[in-house]
Motif scaffolding. Structure first.
Motif, PDB file in Angstrom:
ATOM      1  N   GLU A  72      -6.899 -31.912   4.148  1.00 44.64           N
ATOM      2  CA  GLU A  72      -7.624 -31.481   5.343  1.00 44.64           C
ATOM      3  C   GLU A  72      -6.950 -30.220   5.881  1.00 44.64           C
ATOM      4  O   GLU A  72      -5.725 -30.152   5.969  1.00 44.64           O
TER       5      GLU A  72
ATOM      6  N   CYS B 138     -17.394 -23.179   4.998  1.00 47.04           N
ATOM      7  CA  CYS B 138     -17.607 -24.594   5.327  1.00 47.04           C
ATOM      8  C   CYS B 138     -18.733 -25.188   4.483  1.00 47.04           C
ATOM      9  O   CYS B 138     -18.727 -26.387   4.174  1.00 47.04           O
TER      10      CYS B 138
ATOM     11  N   ALA C 259     -12.694 -31.574  -3.040  1.00 51.10           N
ATOM     12  CA  ALA C 259     -12.916 -32.507  -1.935  1.00 51.10           C
ATOM     13  C   ALA C 259     -12.217 -32.037  -0.663  1.00 51.10           C
ATOM     14  O   ALA C 259     -11.965 -32.833   0.249  1.00 51.10           O
TER      15      ALA C 259
ATOM     16  N   ARG D 216     -11.395 -30.732   2.920  1.00 48.97           N
ATOM     17  CA  ARG D 216     -12.092 -30.998   4.174  1.00 48.97           C
ATOM     18  C   ARG D 216     -11.624 -30.014   5.243  1.00 48.97           C
ATOM     19  O   ARG D 216     -10.423 -29.746   5.366  1.00 48.97           O
TER      20      ARG D 216
ATOM     21  N   GLY E  55     -11.116 -29.838   8.995  1.00 48.09           N
ATOM     22  CA  GLY E  55     -11.039 -30.749  10.129  1.00 48.09           C
ATOM     23  C   GLY E  55     -11.105 -30.070  11.477  1.00 48.09           C
ATOM     24  O   GLY E  55     -11.169 -30.734  12.510  1.00 48.09           O
TER      25      GLY E  55
END
Length: 406
Positions: free
Chosen positions: A131, A165, A171, A173, A175
């Motif tokens: 993240e 984004c 994977a 992310r 945040g």
């Protein structure tokens, strides 16, 4: 301790410290550090997190005092990362992170503030499911003393942030978002304008990208004088004006972070120095002291930042008639100037001078390697108790290159 000042009646104590530890001597008061942390946190929403930016002063006791006072940390190098203790809130920033820095930051539990598509891909290659937050540029300039709106090396534009984004590698992310307008915002109105701009920017990006904002770092800009007397602006009305600005973020359940460097530590530091020479001439008087840009304001000596408006106090003869002087350091360069045409109680050789508000951007921002002079001693006190002394390392270290010299 009103307005974060340290030692309101301090001349005898300062003279004693200078006698014991010599000059130039930079003193840092942990009591002032804690007071400033409490005061600044009290201006922010109760559920907000305040991060200390180590670039202002990486001295270990200062860093640890702020962590103990409940501050998170914002770091931007492996050196700074190695100075902090465990923290529930740690942000690793900077526009050019190496793979080694990314691995170390993730290993320490830091949240990475990514600044480009290249950096996002670099993180994804190392930790595909990590993240991160994205740093975004503010939309336009403000009244900041050092504006980040023209810092092209920092962060994404709003359009770039939305695009990344929508097309994240692996994977990975996102945040949250990180947006910093600039430093030394002079009053509540300027801070309000900056935070309004940041909230509009991050919420606009989140809405356009369909992004759930777990974290929004709104930056800082809390002002304090540098190497000059005085205190920061009166921000008593900031909490009431800040509440409606951050309300849209709170409604989303977003964690709200703020940053501060000099606003937390600037008033905790004082520089003590000795007068080495006084040259009285018809056109102007020059005072030579034992600390120059190798100790204070070194980047200004290179013309890279504004020169500090240094106005020292004379602790030896505080009641002497004021005299307009230039104050220069001992370095062999005409750039070694601390002040030009300032009024000081008439100085004499051997007098002890004191420069206030040097708890930020002093020793670690000075030209400590120039002319191979030793760095200033840094004394840490807690109120009137001396805790210990530190000194930055200087000089060259011989390396043994792989494969030997060719």
């Amino acid at each position: 301790m009103p307005d974060g000042r340290l030692f309101t009646a301090d001349a005898p104590f300062l003279r004693d410290m200078a006698s014991r530890f010599g000059t130039p001597l930079i003193m840092h008061d942990l009591a002032s550090v804690r007071e400033r942390a409490d005061r600044l946190k009290g201006l922010l929403p109760g559920d907000a997190r305040l991060l200390y930016s180590l670039k202002a002063n990486p001295l270990p006791p200062v860093v640890h005092a702020l962590q103990q006072a409940g501050c998170g940390v914002e770091v931007s190098s492996l050196g700074e990362l190695g100075l902090v203790g465990p923290s529930s809130t740690m942000l690793f920033t900077g526009p050019g992170k190496s793979s080694a820095e990314i691995r170390a930051a993730l290993g320490a539990g830091a949240l990475l503030s990514c600044e480009s598509a290249t950096e996002v891909a670099r993180v994804a290659a190392i930790a595909p499911a990590a993240e991160v937050v994205l740093r975004v540029q503010p939309g336009h300039s403000t009244s900041a003393g050092l504006s980040m709106s023209d810092g092209r090396q920092f962060g994404f534009t709003e359009e770039e942030a939305v695009a990344i984004c929508r097309d994240l590698p692996g994977a990975l992310r996102v945040g949250g978002l990180h947006c910093y307008v600039g430093s030394q915002l002079p009053d509540t109105a300027a801070l309000v304008t900056a935070f309004e701009l940041v909230v509009r920017t991050v919420t606009g990006i989140a809405d356009a990208a369909g992004l759930t904002l777990r974290v929004a770092d709104l930056g800082g800009g809390f002002a304090w004088p540098y190497a000059a007397p005085g205190a920061g602006p009166d921000l008593a009305d900031l909490p009431d004006r800040l509440a409606p600005i951050v309300a849209p973020l709170r409604a989303r359940g977003t964690e709200i972070w703020f940053e501060s460097g000099r606003g937390l530590v600037a008033p905790s530091g004082r520089l003590l120095l000795r007068v080495l020479d006084v040259k009285v001439r018809s056109e102007r008087t020059t005072v030579v002291v034992d600390a120059g840009v190798n100790v204070l304001g070194g980047m200004s000596g290179l013309g890279r930042v504004l020169r500090p408006a240094t106005v020292p106090r004379n602790l030896s003869t505080p009641d002497a008639d004021p005299m307009r002087v230039d104050i220069v350091g001992p370095l062999c360069t005409p750039l070694d100037r601390l002040a030009v045409q300032v009024e000081v109680p008439q100085p004499h050789v051997g007098d002890l001078l004191c420069v206030d508000n040097v708890g930020a951007y002093a020793a670690s921002a000075a030209l400590s390697g120039f002319l191979s002079r030793p760095p200033a001693t840094e004394l840490v006190v807690d109120g009137l108790d001396a805790i210990g002394c530190w000194r930055l390392r200087s000089g060259h270290e011989a390396l043994d290159p792989p494969g030997g010299l060719v």
